[in-house]
Design an enzyme around this catalytic site. Sequence first.
Site, short mmCIF file in Angstrom:
data_model
loop_
_atom_site.label_atom_id
_atom_site.label_comp_id
_atom_site.label_asym_id
_atom_site.label_seq_id
_atom_site.Cartn_x
_atom_site.Cartn_y
_atom_site.Cartn_z
N HIS A 47 90.76 8.63 56.57
CA HIS A 47 91.78 7.63 56.92
C HIS A 47 91.15 6.47 57.66
O HIS A 47 90.32 6.66 58.57
CB HIS A 47 92.84 8.25 57.84
CG HIS A 47 93.81 9.16 57.16
ND1 HIS A 47 95.10 9.32 57.57
CD2 HIS A 47 93.67 9.96 56.07
CE1 HIS A 47 95.73 10.19 56.78
NE2 HIS A 47 94.87 10.59 55.87
N THR A 122 98.84 9.24 41.71
CA THR A 122 98.82 8.00 40.94
C THR A 122 99.70 8.01 39.71
O THR A 122 99.88 7.00 39.07
CB THR A 122 97.38 7.70 40.49
OG1 THR A 122 96.92 8.81 39.73
CG2 THR A 122 96.46 7.47 41.66
N TYR A 167 100.33 19.96 60.59
CA TYR A 167 99.43 19.52 59.51
C TYR A 167 98.04 19.30 60.11
O TYR A 167 97.81 18.32 60.81
CB TYR A 167 99.99 18.23 58.91
CG TYR A 167 99.47 17.86 57.54
CD1 TYR A 167 98.32 18.42 57.02
CD2 TYR A 167 100.16 16.94 56.77
CE1 TYR A 167 97.87 18.06 55.76
CE2 TYR A 167 99.72 16.57 55.51
CZ TYR A 167 98.57 17.14 55.01
OH TYR A 167 98.12 16.77 53.77
N LYS A 209 99.48 24.00 58.06
CA LYS A 209 98.85 23.63 56.79
C LYS A 209 97.50 22.98 57.10
O LYS A 209 97.42 22.10 57.95
CB LYS A 209 99.75 22.65 56.04
CG LYS A 209 99.01 21.80 55.01
CD LYS A 209 99.95 20.98 54.16
CE LYS A 209 99.18 19.96 53.33
NZ LYS A 209 100.04 19.26 52.36
N ASP A 239 95.38 23.01 51.35
CA ASP A 239 95.59 22.01 50.30
C ASP A 239 94.30 21.21 50.06
O ASP A 239 94.03 20.24 50.76
CB ASP A 239 96.71 21.07 50.72
CG ASP A 239 96.90 19.90 49.77
OD1 ASP A 239 96.38 19.96 48.64
OD2 ASP A 239 97.59 18.94 50.16
N PRO A 240 93.49 21.63 49.04
CA PRO A 240 92.26 20.87 48.77
C PRO A 240 92.47 19.68 47.84
O PRO A 240 91.49 19.11 47.34
CB PRO A 240 91.36 21.92 48.12
CG PRO A 240 92.31 22.84 47.42
CD PRO A 240 93.60 22.84 48.21
N ASN A 241 93.72 19.30 47.62
CA ASN A 241 94.04 18.12 46.80
C ASN A 241 93.35 18.14 45.43
O ASN A 241 92.79 17.12 44.97
CB ASN A 241 93.72 16.81 47.54
CG ASN A 241 94.82 16.45 48.53
OD1 ASN A 241 94.58 16.38 49.73
ND2 ASN A 241 96.04 16.26 48.04
N GLU A 264 98.09 25.25 47.88
CA GLU A 264 98.62 23.95 47.44
C GLU A 264 97.59 23.20 46.61
O GLU A 264 96.46 22.97 47.07
CB GLU A 264 99.03 23.15 48.67
CG GLU A 264 99.65 21.80 48.36
CD GLU A 264 100.20 21.13 49.62
OE1 GLU A 264 100.63 21.84 50.56
OE2 GLU A 264 100.19 19.88 49.67
N ASP A 311 108.99 14.48 47.38
CA ASP A 311 108.70 13.35 48.26
C ASP A 311 109.59 12.21 47.80
O ASP A 311 109.38 11.66 46.71
CB ASP A 311 107.21 12.97 48.14
CG ASP A 311 106.82 11.85 49.09
OD1 ASP A 311 107.69 11.00 49.37
OD2 ASP A 311 105.66 11.82 49.53
#
Length: 442
Positions: A47, A122, A167, A209, A239-241, A264, A311
């Site tokens: 970030h 995306t 989170y 998470k 959550d490893p995206n 996730e 979302d």
Amino acid sequence: MSESGPDFSLATLNPDATASNSSIITEISVTPVAFADPPLLNSVGVHEPFALRAIVVIRTEEGLYGLGETYGDEAHVARLNRAASMLVGADAFNINQVSALVTESLREDSGLGGHGTGGMVTTTSLEDRVLSAFDVACLDIQGKALGVPVSMLLGGAVRDEVAFSGYLFYKWAGHPGHAPDAWGEALDPAGIVAQARKMVNDYGFTALKLKGGVFEPEIEAATIEALREAFPEMPLRIDPNGVWTVETAIKVGRRLEPVLEYLEDPCLYIADNAAVRAVVNLPIATNMCVVSFNDVPPAIAAGAVDVVLSDHHFWGGLRRSQALAGIAETFKLGLSMHSNSHLGISFAAMIQLAAATRNIDYACDTHWPWKLASDDVIVPGVLEISGGSVKVPTRPGLGVELDEEALARMHQQYLDCGLTKRDDTTYMQSIHPDFQLTTPRW
Ligand code: GKR
Ligand code: MG
């Protein structure tokens, strides 16, 4: 109805713009803002020092205003502005009209470029992600006009507080060249356990998470096991995206079977997650391979996911998110909510939606603890996480109020920070030039 379908022109839908049972839109402002964000690590980088959002304020002829919040990337803001100019004169009670006008505004979309979602997701629907902030602002107006909270417009609250999960992120102590932030460094299992203790102490979260996809899966699995040891009863997720191969996801999934509440987005694609799910005895959750209504049938057919993390920012607002909840209920999918870095308007919208959705099955995600309390565009004090939950505001509309002075200050912060879109990868590469974006990575 004409042969070419329903006529959504203002003249047809709104022959009497002064009727007292309407809320005619007279003005819409779209204001990009920036707020301080810590160096949170993820699979695509880190970030940046500021996160961007766009604040939508719709005003009506009877003097009401409604609030919406969405992504602040330049391309998205340009689309919001184009839609906003077409919505003046529409009725804030007529979401179908608002939706049709948004679609119309996107007809000529050449040249803007970029999905504008400010993140990894995306393949969401362009119409739905532009509509969302206007849908929320219109519902805020409707609630204020009728004297009821948005949850009532969505069918009525079925709970008076909404549970969120803590989170956790691997992170640096501070942005390079800046002093450490209040959270400090978390780059190994012990660091994440310490972060989790602070999250739980400060906010009372009852589920945790971990954002994965940052380190070798071995380290991330060990981090989850360290969390289990520190918090024996706590529901845990990772959550490893989507950056694990099927093989890695199966290996880690099997190892964490006794520990996780759900896994996730271990892989990016429906087929790969289905292959993992076929042999790993864990629910698979997603906010990456089911991100629009088009994704639902193939994901269900493949048996790829057990839990959809909705979302409203990309599912078209609160009413369309309720349509998703209905699909989840019908097909016996679990439902919860995904989050990106956000401010109080988005948080209020998530809370009103979750309050009115019967089948919210898990504590929802939020980035709320990662922002400074002083960095917001709403008057503070309404949304507080305590015992891991937030009390659902009961005042009319979303239940939060715009702080005009804060909006101006945060817009100036946007202009001063020089960012025009979220780009975690380029920022990471400015610090670690060798960093490569690879999916899958492990
Ligand atoms: O804030 O770095 C982040 C997250 O990784 C976010 O961008 C994701 O969209 O939280 C999100 C997720 O669950 O995938
Ligand atoms: Mg996710």
